[in-house]
Motif scaffolding. Structure first.
Motif, PDB file in Angstrom:
ATOM      1  N   UNK A  11     -13.557 -18.418  37.834  1.00  0.00           N
ATOM      2  CA  UNK A  11     -12.188 -18.304  37.357  1.00  0.00           C
ATOM      3  C   UNK A  11     -11.574 -19.595  36.876  1.00  0.00           C
ATOM      4  N   UNK A  12     -12.341 -20.707  36.862  1.00  0.00           N
ATOM      5  CA  UNK A  12     -11.810 -21.969  36.344  1.00  0.00           C
ATOM      6  C   UNK A  12     -12.123 -22.144  34.865  1.00  0.00           C
ATOM      7  N   UNK A  13     -12.850 -21.204  34.285  1.00  0.00           N
ATOM      8  CA  UNK A  13     -13.225 -21.226  32.866  1.00  0.00           C
ATOM      9  C   UNK A  13     -14.073 -22.444  32.516  1.00  0.00           C
ATOM     10  N   UNK A  14     -14.910 -22.848  33.470  1.00  0.00           N
ATOM     11  CA  UNK A  14     -15.825 -23.961  33.242  1.00  0.00           C
ATOM     12  C   UNK A  14     -17.266 -23.449  33.235  1.00  0.00           C
ATOM     13  N   UNK A  15     -18.130 -24.236  32.633  1.00  0.00           N
ATOM     14  CA  UNK A  15     -19.556 -23.946  32.712  1.00  0.00           C
ATOM     15  C   UNK A  15     -20.313 -25.253  32.855  1.00  0.00           C
ATOM     16  N   UNK A 199     -15.322   6.167  23.974  1.00  0.00           N
ATOM     17  CA  UNK A 199     -14.816   5.516  22.765  1.00  0.00           C
ATOM     18  C   UNK A 199     -14.757   4.024  23.062  1.00  0.00           C
ATOM     19  N   UNK A 200     -15.438   3.243  22.258  1.00  0.00           N
ATOM     20  CA  UNK A 200     -15.652   1.836  22.593  1.00  0.00           C
ATOM     21  C   UNK A 200     -14.910   0.927  21.621  1.00  0.00           C
ATOM     22  N   UNK A 201     -14.130  -0.013  22.175  1.00  0.00           N
ATOM     23  CA  UNK A 201     -13.551  -1.114  21.405  1.00  0.00           C
ATOM     24  C   UNK A 201     -14.306  -2.383  21.787  1.00  0.00           C
ATOM     25  N   UNK A 202     -14.360  -3.341  20.862  1.00  0.00           N
ATOM     26  CA  UNK A 202     -15.168  -4.540  21.061  1.00  0.00           C
ATOM     27  C   UNK A 202     -14.329  -5.799  20.966  1.00  0.00           C
ATOM     28  N   UNK A 203     -14.683  -6.782  21.787  1.00  0.00           N
ATOM     29  CA  UNK A 203     -14.091  -8.120  21.696  1.00  0.00           C
ATOM     30  C   UNK A 203     -15.218  -9.130  21.858  1.00  0.00           C
ATOM     31  N   UNK A 204     -15.118 -10.262  21.144  1.00  0.00           N
ATOM     32  CA  UNK A 204     -16.184 -11.249  21.143  1.00  0.00           C
ATOM     33  C   UNK A 204     -16.082 -12.300  22.222  1.00  0.00           C
ATOM     34  N   UNK A 205     -14.942 -12.374  22.920  1.00  0.00           N
ATOM     35  CA  UNK A 205     -14.778 -13.326  24.023  1.00  0.00           C
ATOM     36  C   UNK A 205     -13.579 -12.916  24.854  1.00  0.00           C
ATOM     37  N   UNK A 206     -13.396 -13.568  25.995  1.00  0.00           N
ATOM     38  CA  UNK A 206     -12.334 -13.175  26.902  1.00  0.00           C
ATOM     39  C   UNK A 206     -10.945 -13.386  26.342  1.00  0.00           C
ATOM     40  N   UNK A 207     -10.751 -14.424  25.545  1.00  0.00           N
ATOM     41  CA  UNK A 207      -9.436 -14.668  24.967  1.00  0.00           C
ATOM     42  C   UNK A 207      -9.039 -13.544  24.021  1.00  0.00           C
ATOM     43  N   UNK A 220      -4.089   1.275  26.289  1.00  0.00           N
ATOM     44  CA  UNK A 220      -5.080   0.416  26.931  1.00  0.00           C
ATOM     45  C   UNK A 220      -6.306   1.236  27.329  1.00  0.00           C
ATOM     46  N   UNK A 221      -7.459   0.595  27.381  1.00  0.00           N
ATOM     47  CA  UNK A 221      -8.698   1.325  27.705  1.00  0.00           C
ATOM     48  C   UNK A 221      -8.715   1.764  29.165  1.00  0.00           C
ATOM     49  N   UNK A 222      -9.623   2.683  29.462  1.00  0.00           N
ATOM     50  CA  UNK A 222      -9.797   3.127  30.847  1.00  0.00           C
ATOM     51  C   UNK A 222     -10.512   2.077  31.687  1.00  0.00           C
ATOM     52  N   UNK A 223     -11.313   1.230  31.041  1.00  0.00           N
ATOM     53  CA  UNK A 223     -12.102   0.252  31.782  1.00  0.00           C
ATOM     54  C   UNK A 223     -12.459  -0.910  30.863  1.00  0.00           C
ATOM     55  N   UNK A 224     -12.660  -2.087  31.468  1.00  0.00           N
ATOM     56  CA  UNK A 224     -13.137  -3.273  30.756  1.00  0.00           C
ATOM     57  C   UNK A 224     -14.532  -3.600  31.269  1.00  0.00           C
ATOM     58  N   UNK A 225     -15.467  -3.792  30.341  1.00  0.00           N
ATOM     59  CA  UNK A 225     -16.838  -4.184  30.674  1.00  0.00           C
ATOM     60  C   UNK A 225     -17.079  -5.533  30.012  1.00  0.00           C
ATOM     61  N   UNK A 226     -17.311  -6.553  30.807  1.00  0.00           N
ATOM     62  CA  UNK A 226     -17.327  -7.913  30.257  1.00  0.00           C
ATOM     63  C   UNK A 226     -18.570  -8.696  30.657  1.00  0.00           C
ATOM     64  N   UNK A 227     -19.075  -9.436  29.689  1.00  0.00           N
ATOM     65  CA  UNK A 227     -20.069 -10.472  29.961  1.00  0.00           C
ATOM     66  C   UNK A 227     -19.381 -11.604  30.733  1.00  0.00           C
ATOM     67  N   UNK A 228     -20.131 -12.540  31.230  1.00  0.00           N
ATOM     68  CA  UNK A 228     -19.552 -13.699  31.915  1.00  0.00           C
ATOM     69  C   UNK A 228     -19.526 -14.918  30.994  1.00  0.00           C
ATOM     70  N   UNK A 229     -20.640 -15.244  30.360  1.00  0.00           N
ATOM     71  CA  UNK A 229     -20.731 -16.455  29.541  1.00  0.00           C
ATOM     72  C   UNK A 229     -20.216 -16.176  28.131  1.00  0.00           C
ATOM     73  N   UNK A 233     -12.905 -18.175  26.642  1.00  0.00           N
ATOM     74  CA  UNK A 233     -12.501 -17.661  27.949  1.00  0.00           C
ATOM     75  C   UNK A 233     -13.654 -16.842  28.511  1.00  0.00           C
ATOM     76  N   UNK A 234     -14.169 -17.247  29.668  1.00  0.00           N
ATOM     77  CA  UNK A 234     -15.334 -16.553  30.216  1.00  0.00           C
ATOM     78  C   UNK A 234     -14.923 -15.295  30.973  1.00  0.00           C
ATOM     79  N   UNK A 235     -15.928 -14.523  31.389  1.00  0.00           N
ATOM     80  CA  UNK A 235     -15.652 -13.243  32.033  1.00  0.00           C
ATOM     81  C   UNK A 235     -15.000 -13.376  33.390  1.00  0.00           C
ATOM     82  N   UNK A 236     -15.357 -14.402  34.153  1.00  0.00           N
ATOM     83  CA  UNK A 236     -14.705 -14.617  35.440  1.00  0.00           C
ATOM     84  C   UNK A 236     -13.202 -14.862  35.249  1.00  0.00           C
TER      85      UNK A 236
END
Length: 301
Positions: A11-15, A199-207, A220-229, A233-236
């Motif tokens: 959650x610090x948006x670091x890698x 029904x799927x909407x797409x985003x390329x990053x967390x921001x 708003x969607x029923x659920x968010x499915x997110x990558x981490x890296x 803005x990362x998934x955490x």
């Protein structure tokens, strides 16, 4: 370099990345690449592997024994379409993700760096057009670019036998926002969720995802499915922001990433993820998503 030694908090948006390089010879110099430290078990010296004639792919260099496993080794330069000057003491990055251990041959290792995801730039168009197309972002370090590699894409394309055990389509139409910077993975996830009547909407990053969620209001969607890296803005951090935003706080979030391991699962829990699934368990993804949505819709007893 054990994963337990990684000190980054979720959650610090670091890698933290390990930088390595491919020596392309005196005319071209060295190209710098990076991969998340959390995916690297160790770095070993190559025993002098050479390409195997008749290999299933030109980048496959065979296997080597590594303690209690047989390690397949892939030549990154061949995959990337780069010349590689043979040199003494080449290295193999021993990685662990997607429930498999793989070695990647490179010329050498430079250092370990810590960055903020907002400093990771999306790949330039020229890089996107490369045949390998496995660069997910780039960062500047001491006047040079480090290209962040999507090693999962390499593994997926070399292994056509991906699990495909999706549940039967539901009679109820559901909506999902998929947050993923890899075009290959976006396609794979969308294809399988489509088959389960999402029904799927797409985003390329967390921001980008956060901006979409805040603008959506009633839709708003029923659920968010997110990558981490992901760049910016990362998934955490996206998950933490969702939990901290009152109008989004009860939105179910699944983290779907090759970083989901027993050792790192506590990070997703600390930011409030409802579920964490390791790629490429696509069948589990659709089933768990449907279960979380139904749990949210079910009135309290």
């Amino acid at each position: 370099m054990a994963q337990s030694e990684i000190l980054l908090e979720a959650g610090t948006n670091e890698l933290e990345i390990i930088e390595f390089f491919v020596d392309e010879g005196p005319q071209r110099g060295c190209s710098s690449f990076g991969v998340n430290v959390a995916k690297v078990l160790e770095v070993i010296e190559s025993p002098g592997l050479v390409s195997l004639p008749g290999a299933p792919h030109p980048c496959f260099m065979g296997t080597i024994p590594l303690r209690d496993i047989v390690l397949p080794v892939l030549d990154l330069a061949v995959w990337l379409g780069l010349p590689r000057l043979r040199r003494d003491h080449e290295i193999i990055l021993v990685t662990r993700f997607n429930s498999r251990t793989t070695g990647f041959l490179a010329s050498g290792v430079t250092n370990i760096h810590r960055f903020h995801w907002r400093d990771v730039e999306p790949p330039h168009q020229a890089i996107n057009n490369l045949a390998s197309n496995c660069v997910t972002g780039l960062v500047r370090q001491d006047g040079r670019f480090i290209l962040l590699l999507d090693l999962e894409k390499i593994i997926f394309e070399l292994d056509a036998a991906l699990p495909d055990d999706a549940p039967p389509p539901s009679e109820v139409r559901r909506t999902a926002l998929v947050v993923e910077d890899s075009g290959v993975m976006r396609h794979m996830i969308r294809e399988r969720l489509d088959a389960a009547n999402f029904e799927v909407a797409l985003a390329g990053n967390g921001q980008q995802a956060l901006e979409l969620l805040l603008r959506a209001e009633a839709n708003r969607p029923d659920i968010v499915i997110s990558d981490i890296e992901m760049p910016l803005l990362d998934g955490y951090t996206l998950t933490r922001r969702i939990r901290e935003t009152p109008v989004l706080a009860d939105l179910p979030v699944i983290l779907f990433s090759s970083l989901i391991t027993d050792e790192l699962r506590h990070k997703g829990q600390s930011v409030g993820a409802d579920a964490q699934i390791s790629k490429p368990q696509f069948g589990d993804l659709a089933r768990i998503a449907m279960g979380l949505i139904e749990k949210r819709r079910r009135p309290p007893a």
